[in-house]
Scaffold this active site. Structure first.
Site, short mmCIF file in Angstrom:
data_model
loop_
_atom_site.label_atom_id
_atom_site.label_comp_id
_atom_site.label_asym_id
_atom_site.label_seq_id
_atom_site.Cartn_x
_atom_site.Cartn_y
_atom_site.Cartn_z
CG ASP A 33 -2.16 1.38 1.31
OD1 ASP A 33 -2.59 1.35 0.32
OD2 ASP A 33 -3.31 1.16 2.28
N GLY A 36 0.52 5.17 -4.31
CA GLY A 36 -0.74 6.99 -4.72
C GLY A 36 0.22 8.24 -3.74
CG ASN A 81 -7.49 -1.79 -5.66
OD1 ASN A 81 -6.79 -2.62 -5.23
ND2 ASN A 81 -7.75 -0.87 -4.60
C1 IPE Z 1 -5.55 -3.09 -0.77
O1 IPE Z 1 -5.10 -1.39 -0.73
C2 IPE Z 1 -6.09 -3.48 -1.84
C3 IPE Z 1 -3.90 -3.66 -2.47
C4 IPE Z 1 -3.01 -3.63 -1.81
C5 IPE Z 1 -4.28 -4.32 -3.67
P1 IPE Z 1 -6.21 -0.50 -1.11
O2 IPE Z 1 -5.55 0.86 -1.22
O3 IPE Z 1 -6.96 -0.53 -1.86
O4 IPE Z 1 -7.55 0.20 0.74
P2 IPE Z 1 -8.07 0.66 1.30
O5 IPE Z 1 -9.16 1.40 0.27
O6 IPE Z 1 -7.05 1.62 2.03
O7 IPE Z 1 -8.44 0.07 2.22
C1 IPE Z 2 -0.90 0.19 -3.50
O1 IPE Z 2 -0.76 1.36 -3.62
C2 IPE Z 2 -1.65 -0.20 -4.72
C3 IPE Z 2 -2.85 -0.60 -5.24
C4 IPE Z 2 -4.53 -0.07 -4.49
C5 IPE Z 2 -3.16 -1.45 -6.31
P1 IPE Z 2 -2.51 3.17 -3.87
O2 IPE Z 2 -2.07 3.47 -4.59
O3 IPE Z 2 -3.58 2.75 -2.89
O4 IPE Z 2 -1.61 4.16 -3.14
P2 IPE Z 2 -1.87 5.06 -1.62
O5 IPE Z 2 -2.91 4.41 -0.61
O6 IPE Z 2 -3.68 5.45 -2.30
O7 IPE Z 2 -1.42 6.01 -1.03
MG MG Z 3 -4.26 2.92 -1.07
#
Ligand code: IPE
Ligand code: IPE
Ligand code: MG
Length: 262
Positions: A33, A36, A81
């Site tokens: 995680d 982004g 997602n």
């Molecule tokens: C969990 O992360 C899913 C993956 C790492 C693929 P998310 O970023 O989707 O989870 P939430 O929305 O913060 O709970």
């Molecule tokens: C994890 O990073 C990757 C996926 C869930 C695909 P994020 O895309 O959730 O990044 P943040 O949590 O928004 O920073």
């Molecule tokens: Mg995330």
């Protein structure tokens, strides 16, 4: 004994630490995680974080294999997602094509076998092809299993398993009382991992402390380690630190520790 240099997150102090190679978690699962936020902190588009995160996957897969981890499960895309903007979803769907397109020879060299769990039939055709080719190209590897959770959700997984068992009961192949832990475990997407179905260690990066629908059944007795780094900043040392923390825990599984003062 593996040794690594641990850097204290608050004081910055560096200290050499030893990992007990007889107590390496056999199944490590990671909720990758923070891609982004990593990008946003650098004034980059979110997809730049996903791209960097892909490189981290390569580093961490090799590091885990070198440490003797038997199964490394990585949460790459959840059933939730799809709610993200389509440009980001499209980019995430292309990542496996890039990842396997460049990394399969290294996987083979490291004797790492690729497996995928999730509703892969709902993925775009090119993504499915990349995944299936990687599975085929690494099928003879006998070392670590690199298990990608792709379009995976823990609740959906349990629902699918229960539907399958209900159909078997309806067909008279099973009675309701035959449904036990083992019967459910057999229908989950980790079934083919046999004795290594349940993660010993679950890591989540980026400071969030929740499961977000990941392996709800299988983490019943996993040790959880939450780290502050965003996934693109996670590396071999971070993995070693998490395993070190795991080795300080006393797993009891509802019983008592061998030394029951712990
Ligand atoms: C969990 O992360 C899913 C993956 C790492 C693929 P998310 O970023 O989707 O989870 P939430 O929305 O913060 O709970
Ligand atoms: C994890 O990073 C990757 C996926 C869930 C695909 P994020 O895309 O959730 O990044 P943040 O949590 O928004 O920073
Ligand atoms: Mg995330």
């Amino acid at each position: 004994m593996f040794s690594f240099l641990n850097k204290d997150q608050t004081t910055g102090e560096v200290e050499e630490r030893q990992l007990d190679d007889a107590n390496i978690p056999a199944h490590v699962a990671i909720i990758m995680d923070g891609n982004g936020r990593w990008a946003q902190q650098r004034h980059l588009p979110r997809i730049a974080g996903h791209k960097q995160g892909m490189n981290t996957v390569k580093t961490v897969a090799k590091a885990a294999s070198d440490l003797g981890v038997k199964v490394l499960t990585l949460y790459a895309f959840s059933t939730e997602n799809w709610k993200r903007p389509s440009a980001e979803v499209n980019y995430l769907m292309k990542l496996p094509v890039d990842f396997f397109g460049t990394f399969v020879p290294d996987l083979v060299k490291n004797n790492i076998r690729v497996k995928v769990m999730g509703y892969t039939d709902q993925l775009p055709a090119a993504t499915q092809k990349a995944v299936n080719d990687a599975i085929a190209d690494t099928k003879d590897c006998t070392g670590m299993v690199l298990n990608f959770a792709l379009n995976y959700g823990g609740r959906a997984e349990i629902v699918t398993a229960v539907q399958k068992l209900a159909e078997e009961v309806q067909a008279g192949q099973l009675t309701a009382t035959d449904i036990d832990d083992e019967a459910i475990g057999r229908e989950l997407m980790t079934a083919d991992l046999d004795g290594l179905r349940d993660p010993d260690l679950l890591i989540r990066t980026s400071g969030e402390e929740r499961l977000s629908n990941f392996m709800l059944w299988q983490v019943a007795y996993s040790e959880f380690v939450f780290t502050q780094q965003h996934w693109p900043d996670f590396d071999q040392t971070a993995l070693e630190q998490a395993i070190y923390e795991y080795q300080q825990r006393h797993r009891r599984f509802g019983g008592l520790a061998t030394d029951n003062t712990k």
